[in-house]
Design a protein around this motif. Sequence first.
Motif, PDB file in Angstrom:
ATOM      1  N   ILE A  15      48.523  24.218  50.480  1.00 51.90           N
ATOM      2  CA  ILE A  15      48.547  25.658  50.763  1.00 51.90           C
ATOM      3  C   ILE A  15      47.152  26.266  50.680  1.00 51.90           C
ATOM      4  CG2 ILE A  15      49.446  27.892  49.997  1.00 51.90           C
ATOM      5  CD1 ILE A  15      51.862  26.355  48.842  1.00 51.90           C
ATOM      6  N   HIS A  16      46.448  25.954  49.580  1.00 59.82           N
ATOM      7  CA  HIS A  16      45.191  26.644  49.295  1.00 59.82           C
ATOM      8  C   HIS A  16      43.940  25.867  49.702  1.00 59.82           C
ATOM      9  CE1 HIS A  16      47.501  29.634  47.129  1.00 59.82           C
ATOM     10  NE2 HIS A  16      48.045  28.694  46.380  1.00 59.82           N
ATOM     11  N   THR A 136      35.564  30.103  37.920  1.00 62.27           N
ATOM     12  CA  THR A 136      35.153  31.468  37.607  1.00 62.27           C
ATOM     13  C   THR A 136      34.540  32.072  38.869  1.00 62.27           C
ATOM     14  OG1 THR A 136      34.741  30.913  35.285  1.00 62.27           O
ATOM     15  CG2 THR A 136      33.668  32.890  36.142  1.00 62.27           C
ATOM     16  N   PHE A 137      35.037  33.234  39.277  1.00 66.34           N
ATOM     17  CA  PHE A 137      34.674  33.769  40.588  1.00 66.34           C
ATOM     18  C   PHE A 137      34.325  35.251  40.532  1.00 66.34           C
ATOM     19  CE2 PHE A 137      37.913  30.446  41.089  1.00 66.34           C
ATOM     20  CZ  PHE A 137      37.227  29.544  41.894  1.00 66.34           C
ATOM     21  N   ALA A 138      33.597  35.689  41.555  1.00 69.67           N
ATOM     22  CA  ALA A 138      33.401  37.122  41.776  1.00 69.67           C
ATOM     23  C   ALA A 138      34.708  37.705  42.310  1.00 69.67           C
ATOM     24  CB  ALA A 138      32.270  37.343  42.777  1.00 69.67           C
ATOM     25  N   ARG A 139      34.849  39.018  42.202  1.00 68.58           N
ATOM     26  CA  ARG A 139      36.107  39.654  42.600  1.00 68.58           C
ATOM     27  C   ARG A 139      36.465  39.336  44.054  1.00 68.58           C
ATOM     28  NH1 ARG A 139      36.042  45.874  41.561  1.00 68.58           N
ATOM     29  NH2 ARG A 139      35.261  45.001  39.609  1.00 68.58           N
ATOM     30  N   GLN A 140      35.475  39.317  44.941  1.00 74.11           N
ATOM     31  CA  GLN A 140      35.733  39.058  46.356  1.00 74.11           C
ATOM     32  C   GLN A 140      36.186  37.623  46.620  1.00 74.11           C
ATOM     33  OE1 GLN A 140      31.704  41.076  47.399  1.00 74.11           O
ATOM     34  NE2 GLN A 140      32.828  40.938  49.303  1.00 74.11           N
ATOM     35  N   GLU A 141      35.891  36.723  45.696  1.00 71.60           N
ATOM     36  CA  GLU A 141      36.220  35.308  45.895  1.00 71.60           C
ATOM     37  C   GLU A 141      37.612  34.941  45.396  1.00 71.60           C
ATOM     38  OE1 GLU A 141      32.298  32.701  45.364  1.00 71.60           O
ATOM     39  OE2 GLU A 141      32.724  33.940  43.606  1.00 71.60           O
ATOM     40  N   GLU A 142      38.187  35.772  44.549  1.00 72.92           N
ATOM     41  CA  GLU A 142      39.493  35.453  43.979  1.00 72.92           C
ATOM     42  C   GLU A 142      40.539  35.337  45.091  1.00 72.92           C
ATOM     43  OE1 GLU A 142      39.760  34.625  40.982  1.00 72.92           O
ATOM     44  OE2 GLU A 142      38.535  35.859  39.650  1.00 72.92           O
ATOM     45  N   LYS A 143      41.456  34.375  44.917  1.00 68.55           N
ATOM     46  CA  LYS A 143      42.496  34.142  45.917  1.00 68.55           C
ATOM     47  C   LYS A 143      43.874  34.381  45.312  1.00 68.55           C
ATOM     48  CE  LYS A 143      39.875  30.701  48.556  1.00 68.55           C
ATOM     49  NZ  LYS A 143      39.861  29.298  49.064  1.00 68.55           N
ATOM     50  N   GLU A 144      44.740  34.947  46.111  1.00 71.55           N
ATOM     51  CA  GLU A 144      46.111  35.180  45.685  1.00 71.55           C
ATOM     52  C   GLU A 144      46.805  33.846  45.436  1.00 71.55           C
ATOM     53  OE1 GLU A 144      49.202  37.519  44.521  1.00 71.55           O
ATOM     54  OE2 GLU A 144      47.265  38.254  45.259  1.00 71.55           O
TER      55      GLU A 144
END
Length: 233
Positions: A15-16, A136-144
């Motif tokens: 999926i991811h 650990t990610f920046a906010r824009q990199e986070e995935k649902e």
Amino acid sequence: LRLFDEIKDIESDAIHHPERPLPRGILRKDDIIRAVFIIIALELLLFSLYGLRALASVAIAIGYSLVMYKEFFSKKWLRAHLTLYAVTHTFVVIFLSTAIFSALLNKPLANLPPDLLHFSFGGWFLFNIFEFGRKTFARQEEKEGINSYSKIFGRFGAVLLVLTMAILSIVFINSVTTSAVDSGFLFLWLGVTTIAGFLYAILDRPHLAKIYRFITSLYIIFTYGTIIILQFY
């Protein structure tokens, strides 16, 4: 261990991360399983050359890794606790380290010098740095649908988690490498990681998050490389 992860994550990767070898069909699950058994056989063969004590030590490490592959028979519960999942999996580093020391010194695990046990725990903390840092990610990199330490603890919390592991690794490794030069370089790597971590946490930029992940991924190499190189000076 990486092969185990490929098998365990096959459904999630489909999926991811469809670009990975198993979801793409480049490799089959049976291919990975065969490779795992070949590697285990080679490990047992190599350690057997050092005697029964070494063989018994690596058998313990392999046994732990197989239970780890089954996710300690608590898959659903353990996957819901990402940090616990990570530290119980990286804990195998201690068994692998002590197996190597047992082979090289021809001593049973129970008779290994305490400083080598401390060094092995230091290795566990180092691998936790890698594990915590890479998720650990920046906010824009986070995935649902994909959990991360920055989601669980926030950016600052995730960075502090890594820095705690880094400090613990220095404390435990310094019990073996007492040289001031060794300590100086280890604190240098800690300083670089601290700066990169707080820049990422404060500014929340994807490129800074990538730099931070890159540095935490190399932290193991920096640390062990420093120790090895400085032994010749």
